[in-house]
Design a protein around this motif. Structure first.
Motif, PDB file in Angstrom:
ATOM      1  N   GLY A  18       0.795  -1.221   0.000  1.00  0.00           N
ATOM      2  CA  GLY A  18       0.000   0.000   0.000  1.00  0.00           C
ATOM      3  C   GLY A  18       0.824   1.266   0.000  1.00  0.00           C
ATOM      4  N   ASP A  19       2.145   1.164  -0.103  1.00  0.00           N
ATOM      5  CA  ASP A  19       2.981   2.366  -0.224  1.00  0.00           C
ATOM      6  C   ASP A  19       2.853   2.916  -1.643  1.00  0.00           C
ATOM      7  N   PHE A  20       2.614   4.207  -1.739  1.00  0.00           N
ATOM      8  CA  PHE A  20       2.461   4.915  -3.009  1.00  0.00           C
ATOM      9  C   PHE A  20       3.833   5.488  -3.361  1.00  0.00           C
ATOM     10  N   ALA A 141      12.158   4.557  -2.613  1.00  0.00           N
ATOM     11  CA  ALA A 141      11.274   4.977  -1.519  1.00  0.00           C
ATOM     12  C   ALA A 141      12.034   5.838  -0.517  1.00  0.00           C
ATOM     13  N   THR A 142      13.247   5.456  -0.218  1.00  0.00           N
ATOM     14  CA  THR A 142      14.064   6.211   0.734  1.00  0.00           C
ATOM     15  C   THR A 142      14.378   7.606   0.192  1.00  0.00           C
ATOM     16  N   GLN A 143      14.663   7.692  -1.097  1.00  0.00           N
ATOM     17  CA  GLN A 143      14.972   8.991  -1.708  1.00  0.00           C
ATOM     18  C   GLN A 143      13.751   9.903  -1.785  1.00  0.00           C
ATOM     19  N   LEU A 144      12.562   9.328  -1.799  1.00  0.00           N
ATOM     20  CA  LEU A 144      11.343  10.150  -1.845  1.00  0.00           C
ATOM     21  C   LEU A 144      11.177  10.966  -0.568  1.00  0.00           C
ATOM     22  N   GLY A 145      11.691  10.441   0.534  1.00  0.00           N
ATOM     23  CA  GLY A 145      11.434  11.098   1.816  1.00  0.00           C
ATOM     24  C   GLY A 145      10.004  10.819   2.213  1.00  0.00           C
ATOM     25  N   TYR A 146       9.207  11.873   2.371  1.00  0.00           N
ATOM     26  CA  TYR A 146       7.799  11.680   2.723  1.00  0.00           C
ATOM     27  C   TYR A 146       7.053  11.048   1.569  1.00  0.00           C
ATOM     28  N   ARG A 147       6.208  10.076   1.907  1.00  0.00           N
ATOM     29  CA  ARG A 147       5.360   9.433   0.908  1.00  0.00           C
ATOM     30  C   ARG A 147       4.064   9.000   1.590  1.00  0.00           C
ATOM     31  N   TRP A 148       3.126   8.555   0.771  1.00  0.00           N
ATOM     32  CA  TRP A 148       1.819   8.151   1.278  1.00  0.00           C
ATOM     33  C   TRP A 148       1.746   6.641   1.424  1.00  0.00           C
ATOM     34  N   ARG A 149       1.049   6.191   2.474  1.00  0.00           N
ATOM     35  CA  ARG A 149       0.820   4.769   2.732  1.00  0.00           C
ATOM     36  C   ARG A 149      -0.658   4.583   3.061  1.00  0.00           C
ATOM     37  N   LEU A 150      -1.273   3.562   2.467  1.00  0.00           N
ATOM     38  CA  LEU A 150      -2.671   3.264   2.763  1.00  0.00           C
ATOM     39  C   LEU A 150      -2.838   2.854   4.225  1.00  0.00           C
ATOM     40  N   HIS A 157      -8.921  -3.575   2.072  1.00  0.00           N
ATOM     41  CA  HIS A 157      -9.891  -3.503   0.973  1.00  0.00           C
ATOM     42  C   HIS A 157      -9.161  -3.502  -0.372  1.00  0.00           C
ATOM     43  N   PHE A 158      -8.068  -2.771  -0.461  1.00  0.00           N
ATOM     44  CA  PHE A 158      -7.209  -2.729  -1.649  1.00  0.00           C
ATOM     45  C   PHE A 158      -6.657  -4.120  -1.948  1.00  0.00           C
ATOM     46  N   ALA A 163      -6.893  -9.474  -4.932  1.00  0.00           N
ATOM     47  CA  ALA A 163      -7.105 -10.918  -4.848  1.00  0.00           C
ATOM     48  C   ALA A 163      -8.327 -11.348  -5.654  1.00  0.00           C
ATOM     49  N   ARG A 164      -9.400 -10.556  -5.600  1.00  0.00           N
ATOM     50  CA  ARG A 164     -10.628 -10.895  -6.339  1.00  0.00           C
ATOM     51  C   ARG A 164     -10.369 -11.021  -7.837  1.00  0.00           C
ATOM     52  N   LEU A 165      -9.482 -10.200  -8.370  1.00  0.00           N
ATOM     53  CA  LEU A 165      -9.194 -10.265  -9.802  1.00  0.00           C
ATOM     54  C   LEU A 165      -8.603 -11.626 -10.176  1.00  0.00           C
TER      55      LEU A 165
END
Length: 178
Positions: A18-20, A141-150, A157-158, A163-165
């Motif tokens: 879930g890491d963007f 990911a480390t170079q991005l610094g701040y990032r979004w995580r579900l 749910h994601f 899995a459903r697919l």
């Protein structure tokens, strides 16, 4: 109506499902598979490098325990970006079909910046899956610094949507409808 944000902003080295991860470089091989065979076991393969915003599909426990050398990811687009290359999605009601799970292979997530604006939602395309080396994904990911995580329960749910697919089973026949 207040919409809870699906995301939490993080700044840590650990990778989780879930890491963007915006701006990932993905090698795409370009070759003619008909030229491979017993008589020509090798062929030079051209590689195109494309840049995608990706979201991690690999289970967090596998990432944490070093059980994998490659990370499974899929592209994530803004709705407007997705509509540019998929014109049929500009039709009224199509995004509601995606939202309710009626369009296989696609999943909607709220925008991390404006969760209340559904036109800012993000489209995950489970039909395009990439496998990238763990070391590359970790470094990026480390170079991005701040990032979004579900956040939970949106992460589960994601994961369930992915899995459903792949768990669909088509039967040659079934019990007739009532």
């Amino acid at each position: 109506m207040t919409i809870e944000n699906f995301w939490v902003q993080i700044n840590e080295a650990a990778l989780r499902q879930g890491d963007f991860l915006p701006g990932c470089l993905v090698p795409i091989p370009v070759f003619d598979p008909t030229k491979f065979g017993k008589n020509s076991p090798t062929q030079e393969v051209e590689i195109e490098i494309e840049e995608y915003d990706l979201i991690i599909l690999t289970q967090s426990c596998d990432l944490e325990n070093g059980k994998i050398s490659r990370v499974l990811l899929c592209p994530i687009y803004s709705i407007s970006e997705y509509e540019e290359t998929n014109q049929g999605f500009k039709k009224k009601g199509v995004w509601n079909e995606v939202l309710t799970g009626r369009r296989e292979g696609l999943h909607l997530l709220s925008s991390p910046i404006s969760p209340e604006n559904n036109r800012e939602a993000l489209v995950v395309d489970f039909r395009q899956v990439y496998s990238l080396p763990y070391d590359y994904v970790f470094k990026h990911a480390t170079q991005l610094g701040y990032r979004w995580r579900l956040k939970s329960p949106y992460l589960e749910h994601f994961s369930q949507a992915f899995a459903r697919l792949f768990m669909r089973v088509g039967l040659p026949s079934s019990i007739p409808r009532f």
